[in-house]
Each structure stands twice: as C-alpha cells, then as structure tokens.
Scaffold this motif. Sequence first.
Motif, PDB file in Angstrom:
ATOM      1  N   GLU A  68       0.802  -1.227   0.000  1.00  0.00           N
ATOM      2  CA  GLU A  68       0.000   0.000   0.000  1.00  0.00           C
ATOM      3  C   GLU A  68       0.834   1.275   0.000  1.00  0.00           C
ATOM      4  O   GLU A  68       0.639   2.159  -0.829  1.00  0.00           O
ATOM      5  N   ASP A  69       1.760   1.412   0.948  1.00  0.00           N
ATOM      6  CA  ASP A  69       2.523   2.668   1.011  1.00  0.00           C
ATOM      7  C   ASP A  69       3.498   2.792  -0.154  1.00  0.00           C
ATOM      8  O   ASP A  69       3.823   3.885  -0.600  1.00  0.00           O
ATOM      9  N   GLU A  97       1.426   4.115  -3.018  1.00  0.00           N
ATOM     10  CA  GLU A  97       1.117   5.525  -2.756  1.00  0.00           C
ATOM     11  C   GLU A  97       2.319   6.417  -3.040  1.00  0.00           C
ATOM     12  O   GLU A  97       2.160   7.555  -3.480  1.00  0.00           O
ATOM     13  N   SER A  98       3.535   5.895  -2.793  1.00  0.00           N
ATOM     14  CA  SER A  98       4.738   6.706  -3.045  1.00  0.00           C
ATOM     15  C   SER A  98       4.898   7.001  -4.532  1.00  0.00           C
ATOM     16  O   SER A  98       5.373   8.071  -4.916  1.00  0.00           O
ATOM     17  N   LYS A 121       2.467  13.154  -8.663  1.00  0.00           N
ATOM     18  CA  LYS A 121       1.825  14.436  -8.359  1.00  0.00           C
ATOM     19  C   LYS A 121       2.868  15.545  -8.253  1.00  0.00           C
ATOM     20  O   LYS A 121       2.693  16.643  -8.793  1.00  0.00           O
ATOM     21  N   LYS A 132       2.349   7.437  -6.614  1.00  0.00           N
ATOM     22  CA  LYS A 132       1.361   8.476  -6.903  1.00  0.00           C
ATOM     23  C   LYS A 132       1.807   9.831  -6.346  1.00  0.00           C
ATOM     24  O   LYS A 132       1.562  10.875  -6.957  1.00  0.00           O
ATOM     25  N   THR A 133       2.490   9.805  -5.195  1.00  0.00           N
ATOM     26  CA  THR A 133       3.022  11.046  -4.612  1.00  0.00           C
ATOM     27  C   THR A 133       4.067  11.661  -5.530  1.00  0.00           C
ATOM     28  O   THR A 133       4.079  12.879  -5.767  1.00  0.00           O
ATOM     29  N   ARG A 150      -3.034  -1.168 -11.194  1.00  0.00           N
ATOM     30  CA  ARG A 150      -2.330  -2.062 -10.269  1.00  0.00           C
ATOM     31  C   ARG A 150      -2.628  -3.489 -10.725  1.00  0.00           C
ATOM     32  O   ARG A 150      -3.784  -3.811 -11.010  1.00  0.00           O
TER      33      ARG A 150
END
Length: 509
Positions: free
Chosen positions: A72-73, A76-77, A83, A79-80, A94
């Motif tokens: 999960e993290d 997210e990294s 951005k 996507k961070t 995914r």
Amino acid sequence: MPKKFYVTTPIYYPSGNLHIGHAYTTTLADILKRYKDMQGYESFFLTGSDEHGQKIEEKAREARLTPIDYLEDKVESFKTLWKALKIDYTKFIRTTDSYHEETVKKIFTLLLDKGFIYKGNYEGLYCISCEEFLNADQIDENNMCKISNTKLELVKEETYFLKTSLFQEFMENEVLASEFLIPAYRRNEMLNSFVKPELKDLSVTRTSFSWGIPINEDPKHVVYVWLDALTNYITALGYLQNDDLNFQKFWADENTEILQLAGKEIIRFHSIYWPIILKSLGLRQPTHLLGHGWILSKDTKMSKSLGNVIDPIDMINKYGADALRFYIGYELPTEKDGNFTDDLFIESFNAHLANNVGNLISRTNQMITKYFDGFIENDNIVYDDNLTAKGIETINLYIQNMDQYKISDAIRNILDLGNACNKYIEETMPWNLAKEEKLDELKNVMATLQRNISIMVFLLKPILVENYADMIEQIGLNGVELTFDKINNWDKIIFKKLGDKKIIFKRVN
C-alpha cells in the motif's frame, strides 16, 4: 474525429525506494502526451505498478505483513511522486486490481484453448530480483545476475509454457524488420542476442510461490510476471471486459498511434514476448516501442550499493518539478545512456533555464515596460525578417522532432531560438535606440522579441508545466490560449499590457 494517441510506461515494481529512473520514463511519456494534446489528439496515458511475484511475497513475509498490506505505502509513493512531478496520467493500473486479475485468467485460457500454451517442466537458474529465468549470457563468472548483481537460485518445477518458439520467423521478418522498435540500433541488439540464437518457449506460470494470479484450469499455478505484467497495457483499456470502449478506441483502432516506453533492461520482454503475446491473441502491434538508455552517475550505473542513487523527490523539493522535467527531457536523450549528478544538474539549470530562458524573458519584459510602459501598440510593426524566419523554422523543427519522440532535439531547437534572441538584443542594442529616440525602430525590435519569446514559451509548455502560466503572463499573453496555428499566424494574437516583472528561474549558486 480527433487523432488518437495511447502512451504507456512500464508498470513499476514497488519493492524498493523510488529513484530517478522511475521519474525518467514517466516524464518522457508525460511530455509527449502533453505535446499530443497541444496538437489536438485525444490521448490516453497509462502508468501503474507491477505487484505480484516471489520478491514481493518474500519482502512482505520479512515485514510480517500480507503482500497487499506491504504494497500500500509503496504504491502511494508512486502516486506522490507523479503528483510532485506534475504527471498528467489518465489511469494508474495495479496488477492486483480485480479486473486485471480476472482478464489475465481469461487471456491464459484463450491462449491455452488456441494451443499456444502447454504444460511441462522447467529447470534453470532464476533471478528473484529480475523475476526471470536467465540464459548463460545473462550470468557472470560468479554465478550472479549481470543486471541486478544478485545470487541465482536453481529452480526445478512444473510450469505452463508459451510457445514462443513458433514465432521465430514472425520476430525476424516482421517485428524486428519493421520500425516498431526505436532507436533502430536496438533492433539488431535484440535480433542478434535473443532471437537469432533461437527463441525458446517461455515459462508463464510458477508453483513455488503463491503471490500471483491463480489460473482457473490449475489453481496451484500462478501466472508469472510477463504474462501478468505485459498484458496490463490492454487490460487497463477494457480488453475482454464488458466495457471495452477504450480498448476499441485506443488499441483496436489501427489509426491510433500507440507508443510504449521502456528502459533498455526490459526491452527484450517488450520487443519479443509482448509482440508474440499480441500476435497469439490476434491483436495489432503498437506503433512504436521506444527503448531508452540508463541514467549513469559519472558514467557508472546508479545502484544502491554504490550510494549514487538520486531521489527525485529531493530534487523537486530543492529545485522544483520543472527543473527536473527539463533536465530529463533535454540532458537525457533517449538514444543513449545519460549522466545525472548534482553538478551537471545545476550547470544545466543555470545555463538553460536561468540564463537562456528566464533571463531573456526578464530583460525583454523590463525593456518593454521601460520604453513602452508595458504595452506595444499593434499597428505598423515591421518584424525583423531573419528572426521571424528563425521562429517559424523553430516551430517546424520542433514538431518534426517531437513527432519522432526526439524530445532532447526539440528542446535544443527552442534553446537555439533563445540564443538567437539574445544575440539579436546585443546586435540591435535597444538601449541605444531609446537614447537616440529611434522609437519606430525600437518598437519593431521589441515586438520581434516579444513574438519569438512567445513561440519559445509555447513550445516549452509540455515540459515547464509549473512555470508556463508565469512565463506566458510575463511576455504579455496572460489568459491567451496559444495554439500552433496562432503562433504561425500572428495576426490572431493581441498582446496585453505587462504586469510586474517576476524572476522565473533564479540562478543556483
């Protein structure tokens, strides 16, 4: 109907920390997608994460987490970072998404029913880091993987094979004899190193770990990396799903321009196995696969063990997203390996963004404000013939290079126009024209500069996305929607009164 463009990055493996390589491929795709948008294309930009495999399963076990919780993290990294880098992707896939898993099962069944997949046994040396069985030429004298420098495992297990050996002639006479793989020299690399020595059937399932997609016909087998990972490019569009509108539009339509990007370490899979999978499914091939080089640090491949890995988030926090996007687009040309160090980055930033682009905008803004109170009347202007011709030539060269995905060459065209504008200032010396009260001549000079700098700024739009609005405002076009048609026909553009001067790119000491 608008022309259509589909661009993909590889889906990234979320097992470690992000590095500049992730930013490299994705930024190239983003620049090209934004350019196609400017050209009026309907575009679709896919990126994502490749989440199955033995390495993920082992790392999750070490962390005492389930694989999905471990991921999960990491996901997210990604996507961070996208951005922070201003990446304008359409979809993030995914491989743990249920629609993808279900479609991969359907693809496996389809290939099995067509006779392209069969059950057998495999014995070979396996690299967990690369998720790949290796050939002798991929193994060094210490029995280590040449790419990941990790120890290999001897694996012997039941597997399902894809009959890649059936496609020897197809690969030699069609795929690698066409312009599909670019740059052209990579075709010979693939042909001589992997195809002509004879294609071997590809293992597509594993039984020694469970973190994968179990096949319906034999659930102890999970689909192994490349049949799972490569098919994301069509499952994301709705292939074999109820809603396949995007698949029909962006893949099935022969008129859609499909560009896939990948680093050279995974070119083999994208240029050999992927075309074979598509051919087996009866689907069209991508228009082009662009295989770019590695990013080196002082001519050495970046690696965690050498401590020379660049964190893209650190670079963005220090210098901004545009500075990193510019360096990637300009200083890392796709046809060869590129170098990335802090010193090279700062040197490039100062020379091109601070001095050429930023300073040119700033000094022109300052002179128009000083001599014409920020606004040049749009009547009786006689533009300089030579600089006007240079501007039009720049637009044409830029389009030519961007259409061939040569981003670095296209940026060089813009910088050349910037150099020509700076030289024009030194030659015409507007300060002397003002002193001598040659106001008509001064007006023509400043209008010529304003026009050509506007061309530069518009052409930089896909690259400098954070600063585009400020640059366009500083040159007197705040709120004006530029197009390729408009910058070729200036009678359609009316400049506005300039606002206060801003420093767009401040020189880094």
